[in-house]
Design a protein around this motif. Sequence first.
Motif, PDB file in Angstrom:
ATOM      1  N   LEU A 273      30.204 -24.797  -8.040  1.00 49.51           N
ATOM      2  CA  LEU A 273      29.111 -25.997  -7.579  1.00 49.51           C
ATOM      3  C   LEU A 273      27.958 -26.292  -8.594  1.00 49.51           C
ATOM      4  O   LEU A 273      27.536 -27.360  -8.702  1.00 49.51           O
ATOM      5  N   LEU A 274      27.773 -25.316  -9.415  1.00 52.11           N
ATOM      6  CA  LEU A 274      26.745 -25.586 -10.494  1.00 52.11           C
ATOM      7  C   LEU A 274      27.552 -26.791 -11.560  1.00 52.11           C
ATOM      8  O   LEU A 274      26.665 -27.756 -12.103  1.00 52.11           O
ATOM      9  N   ILE A 275      28.683 -26.599 -11.931  1.00 48.15           N
ATOM     10  CA  ILE A 275      29.218 -27.734 -12.835  1.00 48.15           C
ATOM     11  C   ILE A 275      29.408 -28.987 -11.963  1.00 48.15           C
ATOM     12  O   ILE A 275      29.265 -29.880 -12.844  1.00 48.15           O
ATOM     13  N   MET A 276      29.759 -28.818 -10.942  1.00 55.30           N
ATOM     14  CA  MET A 276      29.705 -30.152 -10.015  1.00 55.30           C
ATOM     15  C   MET A 276      28.463 -30.757  -9.867  1.00 55.30           C
ATOM     16  O   MET A 276      28.180 -32.012 -10.121  1.00 55.30           O
ATOM     17  N   ALA A 277      27.416 -30.079  -9.756  1.00 56.47           N
ATOM     18  CA  ALA A 277      25.885 -30.435  -9.773  1.00 56.47           C
ATOM     19  C   ALA A 277      25.428 -30.917 -10.963  1.00 56.47           C
ATOM     20  O   ALA A 277      24.910 -31.954 -11.120  1.00 56.47           O
ATOM     21  N   GLN A 278      25.997 -30.510 -12.133  1.00 54.55           N
ATOM     22  CA  GLN A 278      25.666 -30.763 -13.491  1.00 54.55           C
ATOM     23  C   GLN A 278      26.270 -32.247 -13.632  1.00 54.55           C
ATOM     24  O   GLN A 278      25.952 -33.144 -14.130  1.00 54.55           O
ATOM     25  N   LEU A 279      27.459 -32.392 -13.280  1.00 53.38           N
ATOM     26  CA  LEU A 279      28.345 -33.360 -13.491  1.00 53.38           C
ATOM     27  C   LEU A 279      27.576 -34.589 -12.551  1.00 53.38           C
ATOM     28  O   LEU A 279      27.685 -35.778 -13.171  1.00 53.38           O
ATOM     29  N   ALA A 280      27.296 -34.391 -11.443  1.00 51.31           N
ATOM     30  CA  ALA A 280      26.729 -35.244 -10.493  1.00 51.31           C
ATOM     31  C   ALA A 280      25.421 -35.803 -11.171  1.00 51.31           C
ATOM     32  O   ALA A 280      25.075 -36.987 -11.217  1.00 51.31           O
ATOM     33  N   LEU A 281      24.617 -34.728 -11.758  1.00 53.33           N
ATOM     34  CA  LEU A 281      23.281 -35.225 -12.277  1.00 53.33           C
ATOM     35  C   LEU A 281      23.536 -36.263 -13.493  1.00 53.33           C
ATOM     36  O   LEU A 281      22.737 -37.046 -13.587  1.00 53.33           O
ATOM     37  N   LYS A 282      24.487 -35.790 -14.297  1.00 50.90           N
ATOM     38  CA  LYS A 282      24.445 -36.705 -15.378  1.00 50.90           C
ATOM     39  C   LYS A 282      25.532 -38.101 -15.183  1.00 50.90           C
ATOM     40  O   LYS A 282      25.488 -38.945 -16.123  1.00 50.90           O
ATOM     41  N   SER A 283      26.113 -38.137 -14.060  1.00 51.44           N
ATOM     42  CA  SER A 283      26.596 -39.249 -13.609  1.00 51.44           C
ATOM     43  C   SER A 283      25.886 -40.422 -13.378  1.00 51.44           C
ATOM     44  O   SER A 283      24.767 -40.106 -13.253  1.00 51.44           O
ATOM     45  N   PRO A 284      26.365 -41.560 -13.156  1.00 53.51           N
ATOM     46  CA  PRO A 284      25.458 -42.891 -12.911  1.00 53.51           C
ATOM     47  C   PRO A 284      24.773 -42.673 -11.683  1.00 53.51           C
ATOM     48  O   PRO A 284      23.781 -43.131 -11.348  1.00 53.51           O
ATOM     49  N   TRP A 285      25.613 -41.937 -10.863  1.00 52.75           N
ATOM     50  CA  TRP A 285      25.300 -41.696  -9.436  1.00 52.75           C
ATOM     51  C   TRP A 285      23.657 -40.897  -9.502  1.00 52.75           C
ATOM     52  O   TRP A 285      22.723 -41.288  -8.883  1.00 52.75           O
ATOM     53  N   GLY A 286      23.781 -39.778 -10.398  1.00 51.60           N
ATOM     54  CA  GLY A 286      22.641 -39.100 -10.395  1.00 51.60           C
ATOM     55  C   GLY A 286      21.569 -39.712 -11.223  1.00 51.60           C
ATOM     56  O   GLY A 286      20.376 -39.533 -10.611  1.00 51.60           O
ATOM     57  N   ARG A 287      21.826 -40.661 -11.858  1.00 52.57           N
ATOM     58  CA  ARG A 287      20.664 -41.379 -12.640  1.00 52.57           C
ATOM     59  C   ARG A 287      20.013 -42.117 -11.758  1.00 52.57           C
ATOM     60  O   ARG A 287      18.928 -42.369 -11.643  1.00 52.57           O
ATOM     61  N   MET A 288      21.114 -42.756 -10.887  1.00 50.27           N
ATOM     62  CA  MET A 288      20.422 -43.436  -9.854  1.00 50.27           C
ATOM     63  C   MET A 288      19.525 -43.013  -8.896  1.00 50.27           C
ATOM     64  O   MET A 288      18.635 -43.459  -8.525  1.00 50.27           O
ATOM     65  N   MET A 289      19.987 -41.683  -8.495  1.00 50.02           N
ATOM     66  CA  MET A 289      19.294 -40.958  -7.618  1.00 50.02           C
ATOM     67  C   MET A 289      17.787 -40.675  -8.414  1.00 50.02           C
ATOM     68  O   MET A 289      16.788 -40.896  -7.344  1.00 50.02           O
ATOM     69  N   ARG A 290      17.707 -40.273  -9.652  1.00 47.51           N
ATOM     70  CA  ARG A 290      16.519 -39.992  -9.935  1.00 47.51           C
ATOM     71  C   ARG A 290      15.693 -41.285 -10.253  1.00 47.51           C
ATOM     72  O   ARG A 290      14.571 -41.374 -10.000  1.00 47.51           O
ATOM     73  N   ALA A 291      16.391 -42.387 -10.559  1.00 46.98           N
ATOM     74  CA  ALA A 291      15.693 -43.579 -10.534  1.00 46.98           C
ATOM     75  C   ALA A 291      14.895 -44.115  -9.336  1.00 46.98           C
ATOM     76  O   ALA A 291      13.881 -44.343  -9.207  1.00 46.98           O
ATOM     77  N   ILE A 292      15.715 -43.710  -8.365  1.00 51.19           N
ATOM     78  CA  ILE A 292      15.377 -43.872  -7.004  1.00 51.19           C
ATOM     79  C   ILE A 292      13.749 -43.063  -6.467  1.00 51.19           C
ATOM     80  O   ILE A 292      12.860 -43.521  -6.123  1.00 51.19           O
ATOM     81  N   ARG A 293      14.406 -41.898  -6.951  1.00 53.39           N
ATOM     82  CA  ARG A 293      13.036 -40.902  -6.500  1.00 53.39           C
ATOM     83  C   ARG A 293      11.937 -41.242  -7.266  1.00 53.39           C
ATOM     84  O   ARG A 293      10.710 -41.153  -6.896  1.00 53.39           O
TER      85      ARG A 293
END
Lengths: 434, 237, 336
Positions: A273-293
């Motif tokens: 899960l940690l690896i997946m969460a890290q990958l998600a965080l660094k993916s465009p999807w994760g960047r977008m999430m943080r931009a939205i936040r």
Amino acid sequence: MSDPVKNTLLFGLVAALFVLTGVFQSANSALTILNMGLISAIMAIGVNLQWGFAGLFNVGVMGFVALGGLAAVLIATPPTEGAWIAGGYRILVALVLGAATVVAAVLVNSRLPKGRTRSLITFVVLVGGFFLYRAVFDPGVAAVEAINPAAAGHLGGLNLPILLAWPVGGLLAAGAAWLIGKTALGLRSDYLAIATLGIAEIIIAVLKNEDWLARGVKNVIGLPRPVPYEVDLQNSPEFVERSASFGLDPVTASTLTVKLSYSILFAVVLLTLLIMAQLALKSPWGRMMRAIRDNEVAAEAMGKDVTTRHLQIFVLGSAICGLAGAMMTTLDGQLTPGTYQPLRFTFLIWVMVIVGGSGNNFGAVLGGMLIWFFWVQVEPIGLWLMEVITSGMAEDSGLRKHLLDSAAHMRLLTMGLILLLVLRFSPRGLIPEK
Amino acid sequence: MAEPFLIGDTMTGGYGKGPDILHECTIAVNPGEIAVIVGPNGAGKSTAMKAVFGMLDVRSGSVRLDGEDITGLSPQARVVKGMGFVPQTNNIFTSMTVEENLEMGAFIRRDDISGTMEQVYDLFPILKEKRYQAAGELSGGQRQQVAVGRALMTQPKVLMLDEPTAGVSPIVMDELFDRIIEVSRTGLPILMVEQNARQALEIADKGYVLVQGRNAYTGTGKELLADPEVRKSFLGG
Amino acid sequence: MDFLNALVALSNFVLIPAIAYGSQLALGALGVTLIYGILRFSNFAHGDTMAFGAMIAVLVTWGLQGMGVGLGPLPTALLALPVAILGCMALVLVTDRLVYKFYREQKAKPVILVIVSMGVMFIMNGVVRFIIGPNDQKFADGERFIISAREFKQLTGLREGLAIKTTQGITVVVAVIAVVLLFWFLNRTRTGKSMRAYSDNEDLALLSGINPERVVMYTWMIVAALATVAGVLYGLDKTFKPFVYFQLLLPIFASAIVGGLGNPLGAIAGGFVIAFSEVTITYAWKKVLTYLMPEGLEPSGLVQLLSTDYKFAVSFVILLIVLLFKPTGLFKGKAV
């Protein structure tokens, strides 16, 4: 001090705490704390996904964790003899009818033109559907609960391997999260908090009161395990021989082996899960999430569908909590709905995320392990403190007795205080977001 | 020339730590006068007024009211000193009645406010009619009257209006300007930012044309209206 | 006769309890809605503020009972109420100074304040449990009934009895007094109006010379008073138990949201909507229906729509419906 060094040190510190516990208390208690610590870390990853990545405030972690626990019962226990024939199918039909009622009401509402007729038809559909549902449902429940109520009285499960319950627990939690998210997301942030607070209370109420489902407060015990039983190990000559070569007696060795096997299982899940969460965080999807936040208005203006994105991450985070809940029930070997307290299963996880560092997956893991460790150890420390404080008082003093009895409530105070202090003086936590 | 009653003198500054928006900008108004700040979009008109009112950091230059340096005061303190300010938007308490709006305008006063309230009702008779209605239920023009009335309740020594006619129809705009002239006749200096440059300059005793945060042209309203440069650059010929 | 009996049974088991419960919820929701209107966040610590105020009342009541002071037929807790209100005011003012003020000055996002209020909730909860323990406490005394079921039957000769508990009567009377005082304060006094102005338009209120810290202080004091009254009335009517007040959070929030967050009138309406829904849906209608239905058609079951264990589900479902169809609430609230 550079960040990697500092972070390694922090994790080293946590590891040292566990080693010290092993040395000064026992390896057994160190492993017990470690196992729940790993599960807590997983829950923290889930909450961090919602809060740290997307800024969503979920106060219903307890409910999602409990749904995971329910999955363990529904998947892994053997079915109760005759329960399905007696009333199980009937209950199933009733639930389908109930769902159909809601769907019909929604359809009526969306298809018919606005007006009094529509309201009336919707009302009739809902009320009629409800009575139909109860008419089918109640006899089914009575029949199921009449079967051997002292030991069963519930439908039982599918008798499948309990490991399967882990993803299923995630799915159950995801379903509940979808329902809540669909309603409360897109409105003010406070509304999600209140809605999740409510759903958690209701899930617990269902678990406590629907005996046909998982025996309610009568608890389901003796869930099957994914790891060997101590007795079996002690009966195996090979195992006894091997433990003797380590200089351990078979009883200790078997407990340690079982706990260690759990630790390994949990660690594998956590790492994945940690690896997946890290990958998600660094993916465009994760960047977008943080931009939205960080700036919802700007993100919306750029054409991002904020509510849909929030729904995605809310469902995902809740699913992780559900998974962790199933793992926890597996570890306990029993489902005890009476023990689900918001303090323990919602609030504590929040403290973990905020202390660890919201927005940082490693922070969440660190916070999960560290806070769990303190959670377990604070009680003896508090009691000891109280004993020191009251040692000067007379043995039969009322105040002394009161203070000693109240030591258990110290946890509430301490955790609340830790949360407020961290929020105030170090809002970014131990391992801040990059 | 004597010191003006209110002057923002060679102000340079911007919001917080942001870049400077105003550059050595000077704005002044005297009793009985209407001074109007006009200019193209983004010229810093409202910013200049907010600087005078203390809503942004003035890094150099000063603001003086009746000879007293008030550059360091907060907007609230300036209200106490006698400045009345009507923001461009959200300038009334929508859920409260017209009369309550006026009462809140006079919040800092401890004396009897009924006289002032009568004066405001005389200026804006429609408000007296609707005194017990929620201000949010009034029309755009009436809301602006409530907003101005609220600011008058402190008995200010100077009145500042940020685009009072934004979003109202031309007829209502004319009426509002008439009211503003009436207020000015009581001797109260009025400083006003306006989008509708031509109409505003027609009633102005003094006009300031700002371009990119600097004074571009300054003069009486008539002079500016007659100035070919001003006409060409933004009065539309 | 049967119709009268049905009416009496309905009043006895549905109307009167719902009115009392609704008053308690309305008082709680008023506190939540005021905090929301002025400080602009959902205060999760409100339930525990109620518990704290009620706890002081319980302790003072015990003290008074110990000294033999009482109010005769009325519960002694009414005497303890002013002390409890003062104690609760002190608590929330200290909390505001130590905790919330910092975030107000930072202009923190509302969600941060919600999390902070959760921290406060757990500390208050811990303090209450620490002082009085987690168990049920009884502190009601005086006359138990204004009119008991037996007296009513003798009086009217009906088969059904109507019992009105003293605590129910007191709840309604005290709630009406509290609400009248609150609305008088908000609509007639300078300070009250300045609170409404601040809630309506913060920037303009500042421009008008309204001191925000004073507004906030008055708000907390009023909220503490409302919370204590609500907490004591609930405790008198049902029972005092710290955890119950945490659970009240959901129906209270539901009431405030149903009415429209930030709107005091809405909070009162919302309280009664939630209370009446909860009681009617979890009441077993068999008795009332037996009187009303023609002979032979009486219901065989209890005709209870939902077991009382799920009473929180009722407020939750109403909350969801409102959020889905009218997020600003029945009366226009501030929030979307």
